[in-house]
Motif scaffolding. Structure first.
Motif, PDB file in Angstrom:
ATOM      1  N   LEU A  39       0.724  -1.158  -0.007  1.00  0.00           N
ATOM      2  CA  LEU A  39      -0.149   0.092  -0.069  1.00  0.00           C
ATOM      3  C   LEU A  39       0.748   1.313  -0.148  1.00  0.00           C
ATOM      4  CD1 LEU A  39      -2.908  -0.848   2.427  1.00  0.00           C
ATOM      5  CD2 LEU A  39      -2.898  -0.828   0.074  1.00  0.00           C
ATOM      6  N   LEU A  40       2.110   1.237   0.683  1.00  0.00           N
ATOM      7  CA  LEU A  40       2.950   2.161   0.954  1.00  0.00           C
ATOM      8  C   LEU A  40       3.799   2.533  -0.625  1.00  0.00           C
ATOM      9  CD1 LEU A  40       4.507   2.056   4.438  1.00  0.00           C
ATOM     10  CD2 LEU A  40       2.868   4.073   3.582  1.00  0.00           C
ATOM     11  N   SER A  41       3.867   1.583  -1.280  1.00  0.00           N
ATOM     12  CA  SER A  41       4.953   1.480  -2.620  1.00  0.00           C
ATOM     13  C   SER A  41       3.900   1.807  -3.753  1.00  0.00           C
ATOM     14  CB  SER A  41       5.455   0.004  -2.765  1.00  0.00           C
ATOM     15  OG  SER A  41       4.592  -0.947  -2.829  1.00  0.00           O
ATOM     16  N   HIS A  42       2.698   1.806  -3.546  1.00  0.00           N
ATOM     17  CA  HIS A  42       1.779   2.151  -4.595  1.00  0.00           C
ATOM     18  C   HIS A  42       1.851   1.602  -6.062  1.00  0.00           C
ATOM     19  CE1 HIS A  42      -0.318   5.362  -2.545  1.00  0.00           C
ATOM     20  NE2 HIS A  42       0.882   5.597  -2.273  1.00  0.00           N
ATOM     21  N   LEU A  85      -5.416  -6.531  -5.478  1.00  0.00           N
ATOM     22  CA  LEU A  85      -4.979  -5.314  -4.717  1.00  0.00           C
ATOM     23  C   LEU A  85      -5.161  -4.161  -5.601  1.00  0.00           C
ATOM     24  CD1 LEU A  85      -4.845  -4.500  -1.855  1.00  0.00           C
ATOM     25  CD2 LEU A  85      -2.449  -4.679  -2.146  1.00  0.00           C
ATOM     26  N   GLY A  86      -4.663  -4.089  -6.652  1.00  0.00           N
ATOM     27  CA  GLY A  86      -4.411  -3.217  -7.695  1.00  0.00           C
ATOM     28  C   GLY A  86      -5.768  -2.684  -8.231  1.00  0.00           C
ATOM     29  N   GLU A  87      -6.647  -3.833  -8.719  1.00  0.00           N
ATOM     30  CA  GLU A  87      -8.032  -3.261  -8.989  1.00  0.00           C
ATOM     31  C   GLU A  87      -8.619  -2.696  -7.898  1.00  0.00           C
ATOM     32  OE1 GLU A  87      -9.208  -7.028 -12.177  1.00  0.00           O
ATOM     33  OE2 GLU A  87      -9.116  -7.151 -10.026  1.00  0.00           O
ATOM     34  N   CYS A  88      -8.507  -3.042  -6.586  1.00  0.00           N
ATOM     35  CA  CYS A  88      -9.397  -2.396  -5.592  1.00  0.00           C
ATOM     36  C   CYS A  88      -8.790  -1.092  -5.374  1.00  0.00           C
ATOM     37  CB  CYS A  88      -9.013  -3.314  -4.453  1.00  0.00           C
ATOM     38  SG  CYS A  88     -10.091  -2.967  -2.838  1.00  0.00           S
ATOM     39  N   ARG A  89      -7.708  -0.847  -5.468  1.00  0.00           N
ATOM     40  CA  ARG A  89      -7.122   0.505  -5.485  1.00  0.00           C
ATOM     41  C   ARG A  89      -7.643   1.138  -6.372  1.00  0.00           C
ATOM     42  NH1 ARG A  89      -2.026   1.509  -3.170  1.00  0.00           N
ATOM     43  NH2 ARG A  89      -1.118  -0.683  -4.021  1.00  0.00           N
ATOM     44  N   ALA A  90      -7.614   0.868  -7.724  1.00  0.00           N
ATOM     45  CA  ALA A  90      -8.286   1.620  -8.667  1.00  0.00           C
ATOM     46  C   ALA A  90      -9.785   2.126  -8.383  1.00  0.00           C
ATOM     47  CB  ALA A  90      -8.013   0.906 -10.113  1.00  0.00           C
ATOM     48  N   ASN A  98     -11.158   4.976   2.344  1.00  0.00           N
ATOM     49  CA  ASN A  98      -9.563   5.237   2.268  1.00  0.00           C
ATOM     50  C   ASN A  98      -9.071   3.585   2.377  1.00  0.00           C
ATOM     51  OD1 ASN A  98      -7.048   5.953   2.562  1.00  0.00           O
ATOM     52  ND2 ASN A  98      -7.043   6.370   4.656  1.00  0.00           N
ATOM     53  N   LEU A  99      -8.612   3.378   1.266  1.00  0.00           N
ATOM     54  CA  LEU A  99      -7.962   1.871   1.396  1.00  0.00           C
ATOM     55  C   LEU A  99      -6.303   2.059   1.917  1.00  0.00           C
ATOM     56  CD1 LEU A  99      -7.987  -0.976   0.210  1.00  0.00           C
ATOM     57  CD2 LEU A  99      -6.766  -0.059  -1.850  1.00  0.00           C
ATOM     58  N   ASN A 100      -6.710   1.414   3.121  1.00  0.00           N
ATOM     59  CA  ASN A 100      -5.352   1.420   3.869  1.00  0.00           C
ATOM     60  C   ASN A 100      -5.510  -0.012   4.937  1.00  0.00           C
ATOM     61  OD1 ASN A 100      -7.151   1.738   6.383  1.00  0.00           O
ATOM     62  ND2 ASN A 100      -6.887   3.949   6.099  1.00  0.00           N
ATOM     63  N   GLU A 101      -4.483  -0.286   5.459  1.00  0.00           N
ATOM     64  CA  GLU A 101      -4.371  -1.598   6.269  1.00  0.00           C
ATOM     65  C   GLU A 101      -5.265  -1.756   7.433  1.00  0.00           C
ATOM     66  OE1 GLU A 101      -1.167   1.256   8.305  1.00  0.00           O
ATOM     67  OE2 GLU A 101      -1.978   0.662   6.174  1.00  0.00           O
ATOM     68  N   ASP A 102      -6.023  -0.748   7.951  1.00  0.00           N
ATOM     69  CA  ASP A 102      -7.001  -0.868   8.909  1.00  0.00           C
ATOM     70  C   ASP A 102      -8.401  -0.942   8.270  1.00  0.00           C
ATOM     71  OD1 ASP A 102      -5.208  -0.431  11.068  1.00  0.00           O
ATOM     72  OD2 ASP A 102      -5.616   1.828  11.067  1.00  0.00           O
ATOM     73  N   SER A 103      -8.612  -0.636   6.927  1.00  0.00           N
ATOM     74  CA  SER A 103     -10.001  -0.954   6.317  1.00  0.00           C
ATOM     75  C   SER A 103      -9.871  -2.617   5.583  1.00  0.00           C
ATOM     76  CB  SER A 103      -9.952   0.169   5.020  1.00  0.00           C
ATOM     77  OG  SER A 103      -9.005  -0.066   4.183  1.00  0.00           O
ATOM     78  N   LEU A 104      -9.043  -3.271   5.501  1.00  0.00           N
ATOM     79  CA  LEU A 104      -8.815  -4.488   4.995  1.00  0.00           C
ATOM     80  C   LEU A 104      -8.704  -5.442   6.468  1.00  0.00           C
ATOM     81  CD1 LEU A 104      -6.366  -3.824   2.298  1.00  0.00           C
ATOM     82  CD2 LEU A 104      -8.723  -4.758   1.855  1.00  0.00           C
ATOM     83  N   VAL A 105      -9.613  -6.551   6.137  1.00  0.00           N
ATOM     84  CA  VAL A 105      -9.559  -7.597   7.182  1.00  0.00           C
ATOM     85  C   VAL A 105      -9.292  -8.957   6.655  1.00  0.00           C
ATOM     86  CG1 VAL A 105     -11.381  -8.906   8.737  1.00  0.00           C
ATOM     87  CG2 VAL A 105     -11.781  -6.350   8.176  1.00  0.00           C
TER      88      VAL A 105
END
Length: 398
Positions: A39-42, A85-90, A98-105
């Motif tokens: 997520l940090l590296s995009h 993960l890339g599709e979800c980000r797009a 906000n797509l971050n480590e706290d929003s994913l389970v």
């Protein structure tokens, strides 16, 4: 008609949750660290293990539908709408989520596929419905998917179990945003598998909620009749088992006897365990129930219905129950629901009362029917009606 399953609907999750060591790349700890790095590296480059994400909107998983044209008349079947993960980000890049480590389970992994699975709640994102709709994906009620699942298809049953597990976790996250002890906000921990109070003076740990419920088929002394009940919320002509939540400080057997007495005025003696089923499609605000099934042998016969709990309760003979099982066209109802999911995903939703499909061959409505094979009640009732024998004991089968 007797339908035998390897496991109940929502059980038999094919995604593994545990690994021998936290250093294993599939473990929640390692996968979470990899997730943060990605997520940090995009980056959109594939990772090992690969990450797949299942979006939910208002408790509904993303799903698609395909038609099997290999000589089966083009029957539709649904599947979960996994995203990379890339599709979800797009999809979420310009949304309110906000797509971050706290929003994913974290849901688990399949080592043979080199995949770690995650879920995310995108309820606050506007515009996603139309974007996914353009790809013939849609957010579908889990109950609709349950009825639409072909119970002899192991892969489909596995997908349903995954969706149920994911929904239960996300619903729990929604309902546990604040600490029940001090009222402070809670924060996800262990890749979303638990939460912790953010108040330094509290730091309470909060774990996913499961609400146990007893469900019982009450049988008379002669083992010839079963007590079935109706609730006002049931579709017309449907009868089922008695059920109720377990009270604090109460054993499962005590709960069976108490609920049967309170709802129907029947005194119960022997209580025999049958099986259990996770049930993530229960009342609103309850993330996941665990239905614990029993046979309960009556010591009395006179019924006194609690009208606040039940609409009616009656003794039904084994022959009447067998007829209800024979006449109920569960497969037809499943195909109707599968067609509906296919129509929803294609943007052509058509409402239909599924209970209209429970009819006899002549076209006349059956006088009664019981819940379909997706419910533990079906298997309690059908195993008694067909006298399934396991380890020399009658009516104790799955």
């Amino acid at each position: 008609m007797s339908i035998n399953l390897n496991s109940h609907a929502f059980a038999g999750n094919p995604i593994r949750l545990n690994t021998p060591k936290s250093s294993d790349p599939f473990s929640p700890t390692s996968a979470f660290q990899t997730l943060k790095t990605l997520l940090l590296s995009h980056t959109h480059e594939p990772s090992s293990p690969d990450f797949k994400v299942l979006p939910f909107r208002k408790g509904r998983p993303l799903a698609g539908s395909v038609c099997d044209a290999s000589g089966s008349g083009g029957k539709p079947s649904w599947h979960l709408g996994w995203l990379s993960l890339g599709e979800c980000r797009a999809f979420l890049e310009n949304s309110e989520v906000n797509l971050n480590e706290d929003s994913l389970v974290y849901l688990g992994f399949t080592a043979e596929d080199d995949v770690v699975y995650w879920a995310i709640d995108v309820s606050e994102a506007t515009g996603l419905v139309s974007e996914f709709g353009a790809r013939q994906f849609c957010f579908v009620e889990l109950r609709t998917l349950m009825v639409a699942t072909d119970w002899i298809d192991a892969k489909a049953m596995g997908e349903l179990a995954v969706a149920g597990h994911a929904r239960a976790l996300l619903e729990w996250h929604t309902s546990s945003r604040f600490c029940g002890y001090c009222g402070a906000k809670t924060v996800p921990m262990d890749a979303g598998r638990r939460k912790s109070c953010s108040n330094e003076l509290c730091k309470r740990r909060v774990y996913p909620r499961v609400d146990p419920v007893v469900i019982m088929l009450v049988i008379d002394k002669e083992n010839d009749r079963a007590l079935l009940s109706r609730q006002s919320r049931f579709v017309p002509r449907m009868w089922s088992c008695l059920a109720g939540f377990i009270e604090p400080g109460e054993s499962l057997e005590e709960a069976v006897r108490r609920e049967t007495w309170e709802e129907a005025g029947i005194e119960v003696g022997e209580v025999v365990y049958h099986s259990s089923q996770p049930w993530p499609v229960g009342p609103s605000g309850i993330p996941c129930q665990l239905m614990v099934g029993f046979f309960a042998y009556a010591k009395s016969l006179e019924i006194n219905v609690d009208k606040e709990e039940l609409e009616d309760a009656k003794w039904h003979s084994r022959e009447d129950v067998k007829k209800a099982l024979t006449f109920a066209e569960y497969k037809k109802a499943q195909r109707t629901a599968a067609d509906r999911v296919d129509q929803i995903c294609k943007g052509v939703e058509k409402g239909q009362n599924l209970s209209a499909d429970f009819s006899v061959e002549s076209g006349e409505l059956a006088s009664m029917f019981i819940p379909g094979p997706f419910a533990i009640a079906h298997h309690l009732i059908s195993s008694w009606a067909n006298q399934v024998v396991v380890n020399g004991a009658e009516t104790h089968g799955f």
